[in-house]
Design a protein around this motif. Structure first.
Motif, PDB file in Angstrom:
ATOM      1  N   ASN A  45       1.831 -11.669 -10.174  1.00 51.13           N
ATOM      2  CA  ASN A  45       0.639 -11.667 -11.462  1.00 51.13           C
ATOM      3  C   ASN A  45      -0.463 -12.392 -10.497  1.00 51.13           C
ATOM      4  N   GLU A  46      -0.306 -13.632 -10.114  1.00 53.88           N
ATOM      5  CA  GLU A  46      -1.485 -14.543  -9.716  1.00 53.88           C
ATOM      6  C   GLU A  46      -2.149 -13.857  -8.233  1.00 53.88           C
ATOM      7  N   THR A  47      -0.806 -13.719  -7.854  1.00 49.51           N
ATOM      8  CA  THR A  47      -0.797 -12.474  -6.778  1.00 49.51           C
ATOM      9  C   THR A  47      -1.625 -11.435  -6.782  1.00 49.51           C
ATOM     10  N   MET A  48      -1.240 -10.967  -7.708  1.00 47.00           N
ATOM     11  CA  MET A  48      -2.216  -9.262  -7.576  1.00 47.00           C
ATOM     12  C   MET A  48      -3.392  -9.876  -7.794  1.00 47.00           C
ATOM     13  N   ALA A  49      -4.065 -11.093  -8.535  1.00 44.33           N
ATOM     14  CA  ALA A  49      -5.253 -11.572  -8.950  1.00 44.33           C
ATOM     15  C   ALA A  49      -5.916 -11.810  -7.792  1.00 44.33           C
ATOM     16  N   LEU A  50      -5.382 -12.456  -6.536  1.00 43.24           N
ATOM     17  CA  LEU A  50      -5.879 -12.788  -6.013  1.00 43.24           C
ATOM     18  C   LEU A  50      -6.488 -11.606  -4.437  1.00 43.24           C
ATOM     19  N   TYR A  51      -4.841 -10.664  -4.461  1.00 42.49           N
ATOM     20  CA  TYR A  51      -6.205  -9.865  -3.600  1.00 42.49           C
ATOM     21  C   TYR A  51      -7.036  -9.070  -4.207  1.00 42.49           C
ATOM     22  N   ARG A  52      -6.818  -8.792  -5.189  1.00 43.12           N
ATOM     23  CA  ARG A  52      -7.602  -7.899  -4.962  1.00 43.12           C
ATOM     24  C   ARG A  52      -9.663  -8.319  -5.294  1.00 43.12           C
ATOM     25  N   ARG A  53      -9.261  -9.630  -5.272  1.00 43.32           N
ATOM     26  CA  ARG A  53     -10.535 -10.203  -4.204  1.00 43.32           C
ATOM     27  C   ARG A  53     -10.476 -10.246  -2.903  1.00 43.32           C
ATOM     28  N   VAL A  54      -9.362 -10.463  -2.515  1.00 39.93           N
ATOM     29  CA  VAL A  54      -9.933 -10.190  -0.881  1.00 39.93           C
ATOM     30  C   VAL A  54      -9.738  -9.172  -0.488  1.00 39.93           C
ATOM     31  N   PHE A  55      -9.130  -7.884  -1.507  1.00 43.12           N
ATOM     32  CA  PHE A  55      -9.563  -6.497  -1.364  1.00 43.12           C
ATOM     33  C   PHE A  55     -11.439  -5.501  -2.065  1.00 43.12           C
ATOM     34  N   MET A  56     -11.971  -6.827  -2.541  1.00 46.75           N
ATOM     35  CA  MET A  56     -12.843  -7.200  -3.386  1.00 46.75           C
ATOM     36  C   MET A  56     -13.023  -5.430  -3.431  1.00 46.75           C
ATOM     37  N   THR A  57     -11.951  -5.402  -5.050  1.00 50.13           N
ATOM     38  CA  THR A  57     -11.399  -4.141  -5.738  1.00 50.13           C
ATOM     39  C   THR A  57     -11.269  -4.982  -6.829  1.00 50.13           C
ATOM     40  N   GLU A  58     -11.013  -3.813  -7.517  1.00 51.24           N
ATOM     41  CA  GLU A  58     -10.585  -4.065  -9.777  1.00 51.24           C
ATOM     42  C   GLU A  58      -9.940  -3.041  -9.367  1.00 51.24           C
ATOM     43  N   ASN A  59      -8.997  -2.915  -8.698  1.00 49.53           N
ATOM     44  CA  ASN A  59      -8.212  -1.952  -8.644  1.00 49.53           C
ATOM     45  C   ASN A  59      -6.890  -2.944  -8.891  1.00 49.53           C
ATOM     46  N   ARG A  60      -6.303  -2.213 -10.765  1.00 49.04           N
ATOM     47  CA  ARG A  60      -5.466  -2.438 -11.169  1.00 49.04           C
ATOM     48  C   ARG A  60      -3.975  -3.116  -9.988  1.00 49.04           C
ATOM     49  N   TRP A  61      -3.932  -1.654  -9.127  1.00 49.97           N
ATOM     50  CA  TRP A  61      -2.307  -1.182  -8.970  1.00 49.97           C
ATOM     51  C   TRP A  61      -2.912  -2.084  -7.137  1.00 49.97           C
ATOM     52  N   THR A  62      -2.935  -3.869  -7.396  1.00 47.43           N
ATOM     53  CA  THR A  62      -3.081  -4.399  -5.861  1.00 47.43           C
ATOM     54  C   THR A  62      -1.954  -5.721  -5.730  1.00 47.43           C
ATOM     55  N   PHE A  63      -0.979  -5.161  -4.734  1.00 49.19           N
ATOM     56  CA  PHE A  63      -0.069  -5.965  -4.840  1.00 49.19           C
ATOM     57  C   PHE A  63       0.635  -5.772  -3.087  1.00 49.19           C
ATOM     58  N   LEU A  64       2.062  -7.030  -3.468  1.00 50.04           N
ATOM     59  CA  LEU A  64       2.312  -6.670  -2.332  1.00 50.04           C
ATOM     60  C   LEU A  64       3.067  -5.719  -1.932  1.00 50.04           C
ATOM     61  N   VAL A  65       4.058  -5.531  -0.484  1.00 48.34           N
ATOM     62  CA  VAL A  65       4.905  -4.880   0.047  1.00 48.34           C
ATOM     63  C   VAL A  65       6.031  -5.158   0.704  1.00 48.34           C
ATOM     64  N   ASP A  66       7.176  -5.742   0.499  1.00 48.66           N
ATOM     65  CA  ASP A  66       8.123  -6.276   1.635  1.00 48.66           C
ATOM     66  C   ASP A  66       7.988  -5.652   2.972  1.00 48.66           C
ATOM     67  N   GLY A  67       8.243  -6.512   3.724  1.00 49.42           N
ATOM     68  CA  GLY A  67       8.053  -6.435   5.487  1.00 49.42           C
ATOM     69  C   GLY A  67       6.697  -6.765   5.781  1.00 49.42           C
ATOM     70  N   THR A  68       6.716  -6.333   7.357  1.00 52.31           N
ATOM     71  CA  THR A  68       5.710  -6.962   7.915  1.00 52.31           C
ATOM     72  C   THR A  68       4.385  -5.372   7.869  1.00 52.31           C
ATOM     73  N   ALA A  69       3.370  -5.261   8.654  1.00 55.57           N
ATOM     74  CA  ALA A  69       2.032  -4.445   8.193  1.00 55.57           C
ATOM     75  C   ALA A  69       2.670  -2.608   8.055  1.00 55.57           C
ATOM     76  N   ARG A  70       3.570  -2.682   8.969  1.00 61.83           N
ATOM     77  CA  ARG A  70       3.765  -1.672   8.781  1.00 61.83           C
ATOM     78  C   ARG A  70       4.502  -1.008   8.138  1.00 61.83           C
ATOM     79  N   ALA A  71       5.265  -2.036   7.310  1.00 61.89           N
ATOM     80  CA  ALA A  71       5.999  -1.387   6.134  1.00 61.89           C
ATOM     81  C   ALA A  71       4.964  -1.361   4.849  1.00 61.89           C
ATOM     82  N   GLY A  72       3.686  -1.768   4.867  1.00 63.03           N
ATOM     83  CA  GLY A  72       3.238  -0.881   4.532  1.00 63.03           C
ATOM     84  C   GLY A  72       2.412   0.300   4.197  1.00 63.03           C
ATOM     85  N   ILE A  73       1.900   1.184   5.700  1.00 62.19           N
ATOM     86  CA  ILE A  73       1.375   1.773   6.176  1.00 62.19           C
ATOM     87  C   ILE A  73       2.075   3.105   5.577  1.00 62.19           C
TER      88      ILE A  73
END
Length: 380
Positions: free
Chosen positions: A22-50
């Motif tokens: 939950n803390e990580t989700m909150a931190l990455y909302r600020r990193v992405f400059m967003t209020e999006n609820r759905w802000t989290f991590l996909v396990d894998g390198t950047a291409r996994a997110g793509i």
């Protein structure tokens, strides 16, 4: 970040573990400059997110419109082909960027389900302007996706201001972390579309998890509908979180936010400007357009008569500094010199320029003595 990764493992549903998520989700909302609820991590390198973004957004047979202006735009269209999308492209010469007029014209012509673009394509060192893109997509009922792997943490990834639906990144560039975790943020509009494709695997399906009416997402591991439920209060047991990478991602974001977004972006701008000035002072020519240059990586033409790979080898062997080669039509013609994350610092820029000056002299190209360092210092 390395110290954070050495922390003890925790069970994936341990209260301390879920609090860290939950803390990580909150931190990455600020990193992405967003209020999006759905802000989290996909396990894998950047291409996994793509891959997770595209396979979960684009239904089989639906149209995917991709800006292709470098290697990674080509990658988006290839991934789209593999998941069964009908590919349409806005092809731009390498080193150029697309205008809003070109983007809207392509969307009007092709009427895609999803529009996809690279924010900063390191193969060309150009950054695609994205202000206004989200509004165009929303006006035409199109979902938007942006790959910000190479810019997240170094340039403003203004998710809400751009109005784009899904943005993914990575840790190994400007975030100053290891590869292995892909931060992602998803708008409510995109989340609703993804949930219409929801299908929970039989072994973990409960009565409270209804199937969606849309086409099945053609990946289990990269099924964002299930991953979203995993990060939600439901804690769907979809996969085992990569615990050490979670710690790394959390700490990388914490360090960035402690520095401050504007200070971080200014540090990268200064490093890029100093690198550019130093290279030009050597008499070298930069690749691409200054107006659209990424702040964290600089493309420079290899001078005539110089063996680019010998220079790269000597930089690595004699100075322990790695500079990049290039891809596609730029292979053998351009070096790409990154100054990102913890390397976007004055002393590292100056050391790199000094080392390149020395190696070029040894290879028979003689820049004006001391000019590179003086020019970079002047920028700072």
């Amino acid at each position: 970040v390395l110290r954070a990764m050495s922390a003890d493992m925790l069970g994936q549903f341990d209260p301390e573990m879920t609090r860290t998520m939950n803390e990580t989700m909150a931190l990455y909302r600020r990193v992405f400059m967003t209020e999006n609820r759905w802000t989290f991590l996909v396990d894998g390198t950047a291409r996994a997110g793509i891959e997770a973004a595209l396979v979960s957004l684009v239904e089989p047979g639906a149209r995917l419109l991709v800006i292709r202006a470098g290697r990674f735009g080509l990658l988006l269209s290839e991934i789209g082909q593999r998941i069964g999308a009908e590919i349409r492209t806005l092809d731009i010469p390498w080193g150029d960027v697309a205008s809003l007029e070109q983007i809207e014209a392509a969307i009007t012509t092709h009427r895609p389900q999803v529009f996809a673009a690279i924010h900063g394509d390191t193969s060309t060192t150009m950054a695609q302007p994205l202000a206004g893109v989200g509004a165009i997509c929303q006006r035409h009922g199109v979902l938007s996706y942006v790959d910000a792997t190479a810019t997240l943490g170094g340039m403003a990834v203004a998710t809400d201001a751009w109005g784009v639906d899904v943005v993914t990144g990575g840790l190994q560039k400007c975030m100053g972390g290891p590869p292995g975790s892909a931060p992602i943020t998803i708008s409510d509009r995109a989340a609703a579309h993804i949930m219409k494709r929801r299908h929970v695997e039989a072994g973990i399906r409960g009565e409270d998890l209804d199937e969606g009416p849309g086409a099945l997402i053609r990946s289990n591991y990269f099924d964002l509908a299930m991953i979203m439920e995993y990060w939600s209060e439901k804690r769907l047991n979809h996969h085992t979180e990569a615990t050490s990478m979670l710690y790394a991602a959390r700490e990388a974001a914490r360090v960035m936010l402690e520095e401050g977004l504007e200070a971080r972006f200014a540090r990268h701008r200064a490093a890029g400007a100093a690198m550019s000035a130093g290279l030009r002072a050597m008499g070298l020519s930069l690749y691409g357009q200054d107006a659209y240059r990424m702040t964290n990586v600089t493309g420079v033409y290899i001078p005539d008569g110089v063996d680019g790979e010998r220079v790269r080898a000597r930089m690595r062997g004699e100075f322990e500094i790695e500079i990049g080669t290039a891809f596609g039509p730029l292979a053998g013609k351009v070096w790409r010199i990154g100054a990102m994350g913890y390397n976007a610092m004055r002393h590292k820029v100056l050391i790199t320029l000094g080392a390149l000056d020395a190696v070029l002299r040894a290879e028979g190209y003689a820049p004006p003595p001391g000019a590179a360092i003086d020019a970079a210092r002047a920028v700072y």
